[in-house]
Design a protein around this motif. Structure first.
Motif, PDB file in Angstrom:
ATOM      1  N   ILE A 152       0.869  -1.175   0.000  1.00 33.07           N
ATOM      2  CA  ILE A 152       0.000   0.000   0.000  1.00 33.07           C
ATOM      3  C   ILE A 152       0.907   1.225   0.000  1.00 33.07           C
ATOM      4  O   ILE A 152       1.915   1.265   0.696  1.00 33.07           O
ATOM      5  CB  ILE A 152      -1.000  -0.036   1.176  1.00 33.07           C
ATOM      6  CG1 ILE A 152      -1.941   1.165   1.127  1.00 33.07           C
ATOM      7  CG2 ILE A 152      -0.305  -0.113   2.515  1.00 33.07           C
ATOM      8  CD1 ILE A 152      -3.185   0.986   1.980  1.00 33.07           C
ATOM      9  N   THR A 193       0.996   5.748  -0.643  1.00 30.61           N
ATOM     10  CA  THR A 193       0.327   6.985  -1.025  1.00 30.61           C
ATOM     11  C   THR A 193       1.274   7.737  -1.952  1.00 30.61           C
ATOM     12  O   THR A 193       2.458   7.896  -1.651  1.00 30.61           O
ATOM     13  CB  THR A 193      -0.018   7.869   0.182  1.00 30.61           C
ATOM     14  OG1 THR A 193       1.134   8.004   0.996  1.00 30.61           O
ATOM     15  CG2 THR A 193      -1.114   7.248   1.020  1.00 30.61           C
ATOM     16  N   VAL A 237      -3.944   6.559  -3.724  1.00 31.03           N
ATOM     17  CA  VAL A 237      -3.607   5.423  -2.873  1.00 31.03           C
ATOM     18  C   VAL A 237      -3.432   4.229  -3.799  1.00 31.03           C
ATOM     19  O   VAL A 237      -4.339   3.892  -4.566  1.00 31.03           O
ATOM     20  CB  VAL A 237      -4.705   5.132  -1.829  1.00 31.03           C
ATOM     21  CG1 VAL A 237      -4.351   3.888  -1.021  1.00 31.03           C
ATOM     22  CG2 VAL A 237      -4.891   6.326  -0.914  1.00 31.03           C
ATOM     23  N   ARG A 266       5.005   7.327  -0.190  1.00 30.06           N
ATOM     24  CA  ARG A 266       5.184   6.710   1.121  1.00 30.06           C
ATOM     25  C   ARG A 266       4.478   5.369   1.062  1.00 30.06           C
ATOM     26  O   ARG A 266       3.344   5.294   0.591  1.00 30.06           O
ATOM     27  CB  ARG A 266       4.579   7.572   2.236  1.00 30.06           C
ATOM     28  CG  ARG A 266       5.422   8.795   2.534  1.00 30.06           C
ATOM     29  CD  ARG A 266       4.808   9.653   3.609  1.00 30.06           C
ATOM     30  NE  ARG A 266       4.892   9.032   4.930  1.00 30.06           N
ATOM     31  CZ  ARG A 266       4.579   9.691   6.066  1.00 30.06           C
ATOM     32  NH1 ARG A 266       4.173  10.938   6.011  1.00 30.06           N
ATOM     33  NH2 ARG A 266       4.679   9.082   7.225  1.00 30.06           N
ATOM     34  N   GLY A 267       5.150   4.333   1.506  1.00 32.95           N
ATOM     35  CA  GLY A 267       4.549   3.019   1.333  1.00 32.95           C
ATOM     36  C   GLY A 267       4.869   2.049   2.441  1.00 32.95           C
ATOM     37  O   GLY A 267       5.730   2.286   3.272  1.00 32.95           O
ATOM     38  N   VAL A 271      -5.419  -2.932   5.530  1.00 27.71           N
ATOM     39  CA  VAL A 271      -6.443  -2.151   4.849  1.00 27.71           C
ATOM     40  C   VAL A 271      -6.519  -2.600   3.397  1.00 27.71           C
ATOM     41  O   VAL A 271      -5.498  -2.706   2.723  1.00 27.71           O
ATOM     42  CB  VAL A 271      -6.109  -0.644   4.911  1.00 27.71           C
ATOM     43  CG1 VAL A 271      -7.109   0.169   4.101  1.00 27.71           C
ATOM     44  CG2 VAL A 271      -6.088  -0.179   6.361  1.00 27.71           C
ATOM     45  N   ASP A 278      -9.706   0.649   1.246  1.00 23.77           N
ATOM     46  CA  ASP A 278     -10.223   1.571   2.269  1.00 23.77           C
ATOM     47  C   ASP A 278     -11.107   0.910   3.325  1.00 23.77           C
ATOM     48  O   ASP A 278     -11.895   1.585   3.984  1.00 23.77           O
ATOM     49  CB  ASP A 278     -10.973   2.747   1.630  1.00 23.77           C
ATOM     50  CG  ASP A 278     -10.016   3.825   1.130  1.00 23.77           C
ATOM     51  OD1 ASP A 278      -8.809   3.726   1.444  1.00 23.77           O
ATOM     52  OD2 ASP A 278     -10.468   4.759   0.449  1.00 23.77           O
ATOM     53  N   PRO A 304       1.733   4.551   9.415  1.00 21.35           N
ATOM     54  CA  PRO A 304       3.067   4.982   8.962  1.00 21.35           C
ATOM     55  C   PRO A 304       3.033   5.758   7.648  1.00 21.35           C
ATOM     56  O   PRO A 304       4.007   6.415   7.310  1.00 21.35           O
ATOM     57  CB  PRO A 304       3.836   3.664   8.809  1.00 21.35           C
ATOM     58  CG  PRO A 304       2.801   2.619   8.655  1.00 21.35           C
ATOM     59  CD  PRO A 304       1.596   3.089   9.431  1.00 21.35           C
ATOM     60  N   LEU A 305       1.923   5.700   6.924  1.00 21.11           N
ATOM     61  CA  LEU A 305       1.859   6.445   5.663  1.00 21.11           C
ATOM     62  C   LEU A 305       1.491   7.909   5.902  1.00 21.11           C
ATOM     63  O   LEU A 305       1.649   8.746   5.012  1.00 21.11           O
ATOM     64  CB  LEU A 305       0.829   5.825   4.711  1.00 21.11           C
ATOM     65  CG  LEU A 305       1.056   4.384   4.293  1.00 21.11           C
ATOM     66  CD1 LEU A 305       0.122   4.010   3.157  1.00 21.11           C
ATOM     67  CD2 LEU A 305       2.500   4.164   3.873  1.00 21.11           C
ATOM     68  N   ALA A 339      -0.833   0.535   7.999  1.00 27.98           N
ATOM     69  CA  ALA A 339      -0.670   1.374   6.803  1.00 27.98           C
ATOM     70  C   ALA A 339      -2.003   1.481   6.082  1.00 27.98           C
ATOM     71  O   ALA A 339      -2.651   0.473   5.817  1.00 27.98           O
ATOM     72  CB  ALA A 339       0.392   0.774   5.888  1.00 27.98           C
ATOM     73  N   GLY A 340      -2.415   2.706   5.818  1.00 20.86           N
ATOM     74  CA  GLY A 340      -3.677   2.905   5.110  1.00 20.86           C
ATOM     75  C   GLY A 340      -4.863   3.157   6.030  1.00 20.86           C
ATOM     76  O   GLY A 340      -5.965   3.459   5.564  1.00 20.86           O
ATOM     77  N   SER A 370      -6.615   6.489   5.616  1.00 24.05           N
ATOM     78  CA  SER A 370      -7.415   6.669   4.404  1.00 24.05           C
ATOM     79  C   SER A 370      -8.751   5.932   4.550  1.00 24.05           C
ATOM     80  O   SER A 370      -9.786   6.423   4.096  1.00 24.05           O
ATOM     81  CB  SER A 370      -6.578   6.334   3.172  1.00 24.05           C
ATOM     82  OG  SER A 370      -6.993   5.209   2.529  1.00 24.05           O
TER      83      SER A 370
END
Lengths: 275, 474, 314
Positions: free
Chosen positions: A21, A23, A62, A249-250, B253, B256, B283-284, B295-296, B299
């Motif tokens: 994942i 951004t 995303v 950022r991932g 995630v 979403d 962390p994102l 992470a995520g 969002s």
């Protein structure tokens, strides 16, 4: 001036990745000196992209992918029309009052040496904020050497300043730390820079700063080049520091070691669009 | 510093007894010392067996230490409690409206209720939350409001805790152990129960599930893991709530939506009662080196597919600099006079206040705006000259980071210490729950007691203990 | 249930089983070395103990040679040996603490009390007698944990994953002893040694606490091929490979039934069980005991990986 950008990032994993994942802040917005003629972000078949916007108004995607991936690729292609505004940024999206950009962040917290340096630049007898900012820009450009070796993405402004070395990210952080110490709102900009020497293939994107000058608004300062941004600076995202404006950022699950390859071409496009 | 109010006798050492303590005092006088000794060691054994521990930073050896428990309860009359309860609800309602406002229309800033800078420059004001709609406009679902008493009628709020307040497991376990050890005392007092707290908490959490959650929303408790100082509480609460105790890596995630990894595959999560700080959540978005978060997550949160309790960015409301504006905030958002007082506070960011504070370092308490747990604090009257000078330098260097308050004469309660019964200073942390159907306060809370004679520091990390807190239901 | 919860339960059980196994190796080796040399002592019992524990590489990195003191220190107390008894108990306790509420109070107390008590044992000051008491205590801890899980847990997936951990570790341990000592069990050794090897065989039986069981099952004096039969194929013997696999298959089936889905773990386990039940001891000796055991250890490891991928860390 028209600028064409092709930016490909490829990740290769030595063991298959279960999930990724990320951004991405890879899509510029327009402002008075910057018009987007064409822009697209694409990923490999296995990954999905969903567009959005972050708190500061940056365009965001995303990226997510699951399954067993050996590699991942992100391709950005675009063309923008740029006007030289002498570094003044007008008509950009502003979500917060400028005082937000007085905040210290872990990456831009100054130490005593950096504060003393900022105070010295400020004490050169000018009350004009714009002049002061130019003094500061010159001082950093003079004092610090561009060097890709000693710093990394998590190097702080104070660390880079102590080394007197760093890349555009570090020089920008030093500029931000000094501004905020002097009570001047300042922010990080990530983007692309068309080189004046005709070199098209670059290793990485560029970064500079914007500081707030009451009569003018936000004004850019490119510490790595010692100039205010011109029509060669394509502005993509802003942040309190690198982390807030980072192009990528991932996080991922699995995958072992990762090999990253970047191919970036930034060139003037006028001749082609005439054809 | 004024003489402290004693909750049993009013004036320290007086012979008359305040109404709440009549029965308790008689019991204390007629119960032989050796029996109290026995009960105390039984209580300690109980706490040790259930594994209720608190990690103390900086002490490797004592990394799993018991918080001392005092067997003498702290007693409040119903009519005293009712005032507190009204005041707490009013305050938490105002805090929630304040948060909804600064992350929304920001009317209080336009109205000049507090300086803009305190919000915009505050690192706990999370830019990411601006414009994000949270279910029912509730940000602080769980609040722990620290209250101190200075006389028969006056309670001050010392601190609001609306990030991830802890201590409720001690409230529940303290009652549990008291019920086991002193059944006869409960026969003579009608003590309002606290054990429905987990049910009330679960109901509050379920009531704020996102729209897409369906009729039976999945709630989880997110912990930083077993090395966190409050891990016992996390696992205790997850157990009482009947929800999964998850760590960051248990969640992921996808499109979403937050899911947890189970032995039967991925399962959607609707409400996360998170006990990790904002900085570590994703962390994102926040600290990139965090391995505790997901992470995520942000969002998914911004998309309205998961509810976080408490919401992200509540820290801006319990900041000690914002605290000093709470009376104005309460008036602005409720239209009422604050029922609970604020401790008079000098904001060192203001030039005159700073001068005043620097002049009186030997009589004031100086606190870091972003400190907690009794760290980064100067108690003027008890500090050495050296400590005062150190704070003087800090204050001059970064005055914005500090506030100062008078040294309050915290009330005392009879406490069982090595020499026998003696008055010790106490505070109180009641827990306020807010759900779709309003605010609830479980009668009581966590009484913390400074076990050292004369000490005013009740924090468990600094050698404080706890007591059961009784609200008499008659 | 949360995958991590299942993972912690599985490993809690594995580490406690391993602690018990190490205690048995040390106990049996101490007995063997107490015999006069003329009773067939090959003189390398301590080396063999290290080899059976499966951590020889780590051992020789730390010590020059294997003797009572170095092996005792390494297998029981060494903080640098990740599989020392002390580390096994402490890792098991950490796993248990992380999923405290998935355990019954009895299981938690068995393991938490053990962890608290462990700190009272002073390895340096321990003489043989105290060390023997220590080993008994370790076995009692594993027994208390397994017993309380058996008596107090709900029969749901939490219980089944705990059983899987115990059974897979137990199978591995039995196979390791066989792998190190297979040469004394080969038919040929009967002519070579006769009674001289008797103490080697009984040591193996002690290491898996099967000496009495042997006599009940076979009702004759200790014969090497019967020892091998007992440890590999005998369904009544709870530490035999077959018995461990019956446990694994049964509990994997219960999980599959509860979740309504079978997967790779069920297939791998039942394939191995079918191979064990379809084998006679003659075939094993014919095709090579050593090869058979090595193959089994690899299969058992594969099952561990498969269970992890399917349930514990998807």
């Amino acid at each position: 001036m028209r600028i064409r950008i092709a930016h490909v990032t490829a990740y290769h994993y030595d063991r298959p990745v279960k999930a990724v994942i990320q951004t991405l802040r890879l899509t510029p917005r327009a402002h008075d000196g910057q018009h987007i003629l064409a822009w697209r972000v694409e990923v490999d078949g296995a990954a999905r992209l969903s567009p959005g916007e972050d708190a500061l108004g940056n365009r965001l995607h995303v990226l997510s992918a699951e399954g067993t991936l050996d590699s991942l690729g992100v391709r950005v292609e675009g063309e923008v029309e740029m006007l030289d505004t002498h570094g003044v940024v007008r008509g950009a999206v502003e979500r917060f009052p400028e005082t937000v950009f007085l905040r210290e962040t872990p990456l831009t917290a100054p130490d005593e040496a950096l504060c003393a340096f900022a105070d010295a630049a400020a004490s050169r007898g000018t009350r004009d904020r714009l002049a002061l900012l130019h003094h500061l820009l010159e001082a950093i450009h003079r004092e610090m050497t561009f060097d890709t070796e000693p710093t990394h993405a998590a190097t702080t402004a104070a660390e880079a300043f102590a080394l007197r070395r760093g890349v555009c990210q570090d020089l920008t952080h030093v500029f931000l730390a000094a501004c905020r110490h002097l009570g001047i709102p300042a922010r990080y900009v990530s983007g692309y820079f068309l080189r004046g020497d005709g070199v098209v293939v670059q290793e990485a994107g560029h970064a500079w700063a914007e500081a707030y000058v009451p009569a003018l608004g936000w004004v850019g300062f490119d510490a790595a080049n010692g100039i205010s941004p011109t029509d060669a600076h394509v502005r993509v995202a802003i942040g309190l520091d690198y982390l807030g404006a980072a192009p990528v950022r991932g996080a991922r699950t699995g995958g072992g070691a990762e090999a990253l390859s970047v191919s970036l071409r930034i060139e003037q496009a006028a001749w082609q669009t005439q054809a | 510093m004024a003489t402290a109010f004693d909750e049993m006798t009013g004036v320290p050492g007086a012979t008359e007894v305040r109404e709440a303590y009549v029965t308790l005092k008689r019991w204390l006088e007629t119960t032989p010392r050796h029996l109290l000794d026995t009960r105390r060691s039984q209580a300690e054994l109980f706490f040790r067996r259930i594994g209720i521990t608190f990690a103390v930073y900086g002490e490797v050896e004592a990394s799993e230490r018991l918080i001392p428990f005092d067997i003498i309860p702290r007693v409040l009359l119903k009519r005293e409690w009712e005032i507190l309860e009204r005041g707490l609800k009013q305050r938490v309602t105002a805090l929630n409206r304040f948060l909804a406002d600064i992350y929304g229309p920001r009317e209080c800033l336009r109205a000049g209720v507090l300086p803009e800078d305190l919000v915009y420059r505050n690192p706990c004001f999370r830019l990411e939350m601006a414009g994000v709609k949270v279910p029912h406009d509730i940000y602080a679902h769980i609040a722990g409001i620290d209250v101190v008493r200075v006389d028969a009628d006056t309670f001050y709020v010392l601190e609001d805790n609306v990030r991830t307040p802890s201590g409720v497991s001690y409230m529940l376990e303290n009652r549990e152990v008291m019920l086991r050890l002193f059944p006869e005392l409960f026969e003579e007092h009608r003590v309002a129960p606290v054990e429905d707290y987990p049910d009330a908490l679960l109901a509050s959490l379920r009531s704020v599930a996102p729209a897409g959650a369906g009729r039976d929303p999945t709630v989880v408790l997110l912990t930083p893991g077993q090395y966190n100082s409050a891990f016992y509480e996390h696992s205790f609460l997850a157990d009482k709530l009947g929800v999964e105790l998850v760590e960051g890596p248990d969640l992921f995630v996808r499109d979403d939506v937050v899911c947890m990894r189970t032995t039967e595959g991925a399962k959607r999560v609707d409400v996360i009662y998170r006990r990790i700080d904002d900085d570590f959540l994703d962390p994102l978005v926040f600290r990139p080196d965090s391995v505790l978060g997901v992470a995520g997550l942000m969002s998914a949160y911004e998309a309205g597919n998961v509810t976080l309790a408490n919401a992200v960015g509540t820290g801006v409301a319990d900041d000690k600099a914002v605290y000093s504006y709470m009376p104005e905030i309460v008036r602005f958002f409720t239209g009422e006079e604050p029922i609970l007082k604020n401790v008079p506070t000098w904001r060192c960011r203001e030039r005159e206040a700073l001068a005043y504070v620097l002049d009186r370092l030997d009589e004031l308490v100086v606190k870091e705006v972003n400190g907690s747990g009794g760290y980064g604090m100067l108690i003027g009257p008890h500090a050495s000259r050296q400590e005062r000078e150190q704070f003087r330098r800090k204050l001059r260097h970064a005055p914005d980071g500090f506030i100062a308050q008078p040294t309050l004469a915290l009330s005392t309660c009879p406490t069982f210490v090595a020499e026998g019964m003696a008055p010790r200073h106490v505070d109180l942390r009641p827990f306020v729950l807010t759900g779709a159907d309003g605010c609830r306060v479980v009668p009581g809370g966590l009484t913390r007691v400074a076990l050292k004679e004369g000490s005013l520091v009740v924090n468990s990390s600094q050698g404080g203990g706890t007591k059961d807190t009784w609200v008499l239901d008659a | 249930m949360l995958s991590r919860t299942a993972d912690h339960l599985f490993w809690t059980a594995r580490y406690l089983e391993r602690a018990d196994f190490l205690a048995r190796i040390l106990d049996a080796t101490t007995r063997l070395t107490a015999l006069p040399a003329s009773y067939g002592r090959p003189g390398n019992e301590w080396e063999s103990a290290v080899a059976s524990s499966g951590c020889a590489a780590g051992f020789y990195a730390l010590y020059d040679g294997a003797n009572e003191y170095t092996v005792r220190d390494f297998l029981a107390f060494s903080p640098t040996n990740p599989s020392s008894i002390r580390n096994c108990l402490s890792v098991a306790r950490n796993n248990a603490r992380a999923v405290r509420t998935a355990l019954t109070i009895e299981m938690w107390e068995a393991i938490n009390d053990a962890w608290l008590e462990l700190r009272r044992f002073d390895a340096k000051a321990m003489d043989r007698e105290e060390f023997a008491r220590f080993l008994e205590w370790v076995k009692a801890v594993s027994l208390a944990f397994e017993g309380s899980s058996h008596r107090t847990m709900l029969r749901n997936d939490a219980y089944w994953f705990t059983r899987l951990g115990t059974a897979i570790e137990r199978a591995d341990n039995t196979a390791r002893i066989l792998d190190v000592k297979y040469h004394v069990l080969l038919p040929a050794t009967e002519q070579v040694g006769g009674s001289l090897d008797y103490f080697q065989w009984t040591t193996i039986l002690r290491e898996v606490s099967a000496l009495t069981a042997y006599h009940w099952v076979y009702r004759e004096s200790v014969k090497p091929w019967l020892v091998a039969d007992l440890l590999i194929l005998n369904r009544q013997m709870p530490r035999s490979l077959t018995s461990c696999y019956e446990t694994l298959v049964r509990h994997l089936d219960l999980i599959a039934e509860a979740y309504g889905m079978r997967g790779a773990s069920q297939r791998v386990a039942s394939t191995t069980l079918a191979r064990l039940t379809g084998t006679r001891m003659e075939d094993v000796f014919q095709s090579g005991l050593h090869e058979f055991i090595s193959g089994f250890i690899a299969d058992n490891n594969r099952l561990g990986v498969t269970i992890a991928e399917q349930y514990l860390m998807p």
